[in-house]
Design an enzyme around this catalytic site. Structure first.
Site, PDB file in Angstrom:
ATOM      1  N   TYR A   1     -47.619   1.437   0.597  1.00  0.00           N
ATOM      2  CA  TYR A   1     -48.743   1.655   1.524  1.00  0.00           C
ATOM      3  C   TYR A   1     -49.462   0.339   1.816  1.00  0.00           C
ATOM      4  O   TYR A   1     -49.726   0.003   2.972  1.00  0.00           O
ATOM      5  CB  TYR A   1     -49.687   2.676   0.896  1.00  0.00           C
ATOM      6  CG  TYR A   1     -50.844   3.117   1.764  1.00  0.00           C
ATOM      7  CD1 TYR A   1     -50.635   3.877   2.913  1.00  0.00           C
ATOM      8  CD2 TYR A   1     -52.161   2.810   1.414  1.00  0.00           C
ATOM      9  CE1 TYR A   1     -51.706   4.310   3.691  1.00  0.00           C
ATOM     10  CE2 TYR A   1     -53.234   3.235   2.189  1.00  0.00           C
ATOM     11  CZ  TYR A   1     -53.003   3.984   3.326  1.00  0.00           C
ATOM     12  OH  TYR A   1     -54.060   4.404   4.094  1.00  0.00           O
TER      13      TYR A   1
ATOM     14  N   LYS B   1     -49.765  -1.597   5.422  1.00  0.00           N
ATOM     15  CA  LYS B   1     -51.085  -1.859   6.016  1.00  0.00           C
ATOM     16  C   LYS B   1     -51.328  -3.370   6.152  1.00  0.00           C
ATOM     17  O   LYS B   1     -51.890  -3.810   7.152  1.00  0.00           O
ATOM     18  CB  LYS B   1     -52.187  -1.187   5.185  1.00  0.00           C
ATOM     19  CG  LYS B   1     -52.112   0.351   5.167  1.00  0.00           C
ATOM     20  CD  LYS B   1     -52.371   0.974   6.535  1.00  0.00           C
ATOM     21  CE  LYS B   1     -52.510   2.484   6.467  1.00  0.00           C
ATOM     22  NZ  LYS B   1     -52.713   3.104   7.797  1.00  0.00           N
TER      23      LYS B   1
HETATM   24  N1  LIG Z   1     -58.412   9.116   4.148  1.00  0.00           N
HETATM   25  C1  LIG Z   1     -58.546   7.905   3.699  1.00  0.00           C
HETATM   26  O1  LIG Z   1     -59.209   7.682   2.660  1.00  0.00           O
HETATM   27  C2  LIG Z   1     -57.942   6.738   4.439  1.00  0.00           C
HETATM   28  C3  LIG Z   1     -58.311   5.451   4.034  1.00  0.00           C
HETATM   29  C4  LIG Z   1     -57.769   4.363   4.709  1.00  0.00           C
HETATM   30  C5  LIG Z   1     -56.889   4.559   5.752  1.00  0.00           C
HETATM   31  N2  LIG Z   1     -56.542   5.816   6.131  1.00  0.00           N
HETATM   32  C6  LIG Z   1     -55.589   5.957   7.237  1.00  0.00           C
HETATM   33  O2  LIG Z   1     -56.090   6.869   8.193  1.00  0.00           O
HETATM   34  C7  LIG Z   1     -54.994   7.401   8.937  1.00  0.00           C
HETATM   35  C8  LIG Z   1     -55.178   8.904   9.053  1.00  0.00           C
HETATM   36  O3  LIG Z   1     -55.059   9.486   7.768  1.00  0.00           O
HETATM   37  P1  LIG Z   1     -55.995  10.675   7.261  1.00  0.00           P
HETATM   38  O4  LIG Z   1     -56.772  10.175   6.134  1.00  0.00           O
HETATM   39  O5  LIG Z   1     -56.673  11.317   8.388  1.00  0.00           O
HETATM   40  O6  LIG Z   1     -54.872  11.637   6.624  1.00  0.00           O
HETATM   41  P2  LIG Z   1     -54.300  13.062   7.043  1.00  0.00           P
HETATM   42  O7  LIG Z   1     -55.395  14.061   7.125  1.00  0.00           O
HETATM   43  O8  LIG Z   1     -53.170  13.327   6.117  1.00  0.00           O
HETATM   44  O9  LIG Z   1     -53.732  12.832   8.524  1.00  0.00           O
HETATM   45  C9  LIG Z   1     -52.552  12.127   8.741  1.00  0.00           C
HETATM   46  C10 LIG Z   1     -52.105  12.352  10.178  1.00  0.00           C
HETATM   47  O10 LIG Z   1     -50.894  11.620  10.407  1.00  0.00           O
HETATM   48  C11 LIG Z   1     -49.922  12.489  10.996  1.00  0.00           C
HETATM   49  N3  LIG Z   1     -48.580  12.110  10.571  1.00  0.00           N
HETATM   50  C12 LIG Z   1     -48.118  11.917   9.304  1.00  0.00           C
HETATM   51  N4  LIG Z   1     -46.800  11.637   9.329  1.00  0.00           N
HETATM   52  C13 LIG Z   1     -46.423  11.642  10.645  1.00  0.00           C
HETATM   53  C14 LIG Z   1     -45.206  11.450  11.330  1.00  0.00           C
HETATM   54  N5  LIG Z   1     -44.037  11.189  10.677  1.00  0.00           N
HETATM   55  N6  LIG Z   1     -45.181  11.549  12.670  1.00  0.00           N
HETATM   56  C15 LIG Z   1     -46.312  11.817  13.363  1.00  0.00           C
HETATM   57  N7  LIG Z   1     -47.511  12.017  12.783  1.00  0.00           N
HETATM   58  C16 LIG Z   1     -47.552  11.937  11.440  1.00  0.00           C
HETATM   59  C17 LIG Z   1     -50.302  13.891  10.516  1.00  0.00           C
HETATM   60  O11 LIG Z   1     -49.876  14.875  11.463  1.00  0.00           O
HETATM   61  P3  LIG Z   1     -48.642  15.880  11.345  1.00  0.00           P
HETATM   62  O12 LIG Z   1     -48.494  16.277   9.921  1.00  0.00           O
HETATM   63  O13 LIG Z   1     -49.024  17.006  12.265  1.00  0.00           O
HETATM   64  O14 LIG Z   1     -47.460  15.109  11.878  1.00  0.00           O
HETATM   65  C18 LIG Z   1     -51.820  13.813  10.506  1.00  0.00           C
HETATM   66  O15 LIG Z   1     -52.334  14.124  11.782  1.00  0.00           O
HETATM   67  C19 LIG Z   1     -53.741   6.959   8.204  1.00  0.00           C
HETATM   68  O16 LIG Z   1     -53.153   5.859   8.870  1.00  0.00           O
HETATM   69  C20 LIG Z   1     -54.240   6.525   6.844  1.00  0.00           C
HETATM   70  O17 LIG Z   1     -53.424   5.563   6.239  1.00  0.00           O
HETATM   71  C21 LIG Z   1     -57.045   6.908   5.495  1.00  0.00           C
END
Ligand SMILES: NC(=O)c1ccc[n+]([C@@H]2O[C@H](COP(=O)([O-])OP(=O)(O)OC[C@H]3O[C@@H](n4cnc5c(N)ncnc54)[C@H](OP(=O)(O)O)[C@@H]3O)[C@@H](O)[C@H]2O)c1
Length: 266
Positions: A154, A158
């Protein structure tokens, strides 16, 4: 009229978490949206919850399916005839020591979290050039700036985003194309539920830090403020320790190494 009024915005990962919260906040500000991810039913749920769902359309995409990303870009462009802002947000996280993480997991995380962003950018960039403007918004992570145990795949993906999009920002700066990279800390979403363990199976637990993270709706407000201000890079979160870690990494990287090595599970 705000920065987002009437703008056409393509959001990946819009079916959950940060992407969903961005969709709701942007729809409320009068933007027209193209929502993408794999799950059509979840995207339809988000679309229905948006202010004026008629201005919200769905283009399903699997970011792992690199062969279709060009066609998906054309499909997203055709929805409203153009795109003003692309939000690269879809992604998966990972939890596992390097010694326990298969190459399949290392490559899968890189494909979804890095190469799909590069590929979609390559397909959309000619459109931004032709129109004389555009804005790429990239959801990276604090892990894009530092590396801690259990996050090798990861953090690598990133970190790679910062390299790629810093170069792109410089290349297109005089072409009215902006690049904003967001480095969120812990945000309360399903990210750890879907994170991959070393053998490729999902963690399937929320985790203490994520459960106590900033609500996704509040993260969306902070992200949209940074994007509208044209920031190159912005931290989003509520945790002063995360901010401190970013600072310590810049001014005293050896100290940060001493701190993070204590996180290796016994
Ligand atoms: N939450 C945190 O603490 C945090 C911190 C830093 C960065 N981020 C980043 O924020 C972003 C969003 O994550 P989140 O926290 O909102 O997590 P999340 O609730 O798990 O959402 C992830 C999203 O990515 C989509 N996704 C995953 N694999 C995919 C694929 N193969 N093709 C197309 N879509 C895909 C999922 O949709 P489907 O399953 O419908 O495909 C879902 O809409 C990510 O890039 C993550 O690394 C999150």
């Amino acid at each position: 009229m705000g920065y987002y009024t009437n703008k056409v915005i393509w959001i990946t990962g819009a079916s959950s978490g940060i992407g969903e919260a961005l969709a709701l906040a942007l729809a409320a500000q009068g933007a027209r949206l193209v929502l993408s991810s794999r799950r059509a039913d979840e995207l339809a749920r988000v679309q229905k919850a948006c202010t004026n769902p008629n201005n919200v359309k769905i283009v399903t995409v699997d970011l792992l399916d690199t062969v279709v990303l060009g066609a998906k870009t054309s499909e997203a462009l055709a929805v409203f005839g153009h795109i003003d802002i692309m939000v690269h947000n879809g992604g998966i996280s990972q939890r596992g020591l390097v010694a326990e993480t298969s190459m399949q997991v290392q490559r899968k995380v890189m494909e979804v979290d890095y190469f799909s962003y590069v590929e979609l950018t390559n397909h959309l960039l000619p459109h931004f050039m032709q129109r004389g403007g555009g804005h790429f918004v990239v959801i990276s992570s604090v892990m894009g700036k530092i590396g801690t145990p259990m996050r090798s795949a990861y953090a690598a993906a990133k970190h790679a985003l910062h390299g790629f999009f810093d170069c792109l920002r410089a290349e297109v700066f005089n072409k009215n194309i902006l690049v904003t990279v967001i480095t969120p800390g812990y945000i309360r979403t399903n990210v750890t539920m879907n994170a991959l363990k070393g053998d490729g199976t999902p963690v399937a637990e929320l985790g203490h830090n994520i459960a106590n993270g900033l609500p996704a709706g509040k993260a969306a407000v902070q992200i949209l403020k940074a994007v509208a201000a044209g920031k190159f890079e912005a931290y989003v979160g509520k945790n002063s320790t995360e901010k401190l870690a970013l600072l310590v990494n810049r001014i005293a990287p050896n100290l940060l190494q001493k701190i993070v090595r204590k996180q290796v599970p016994k």
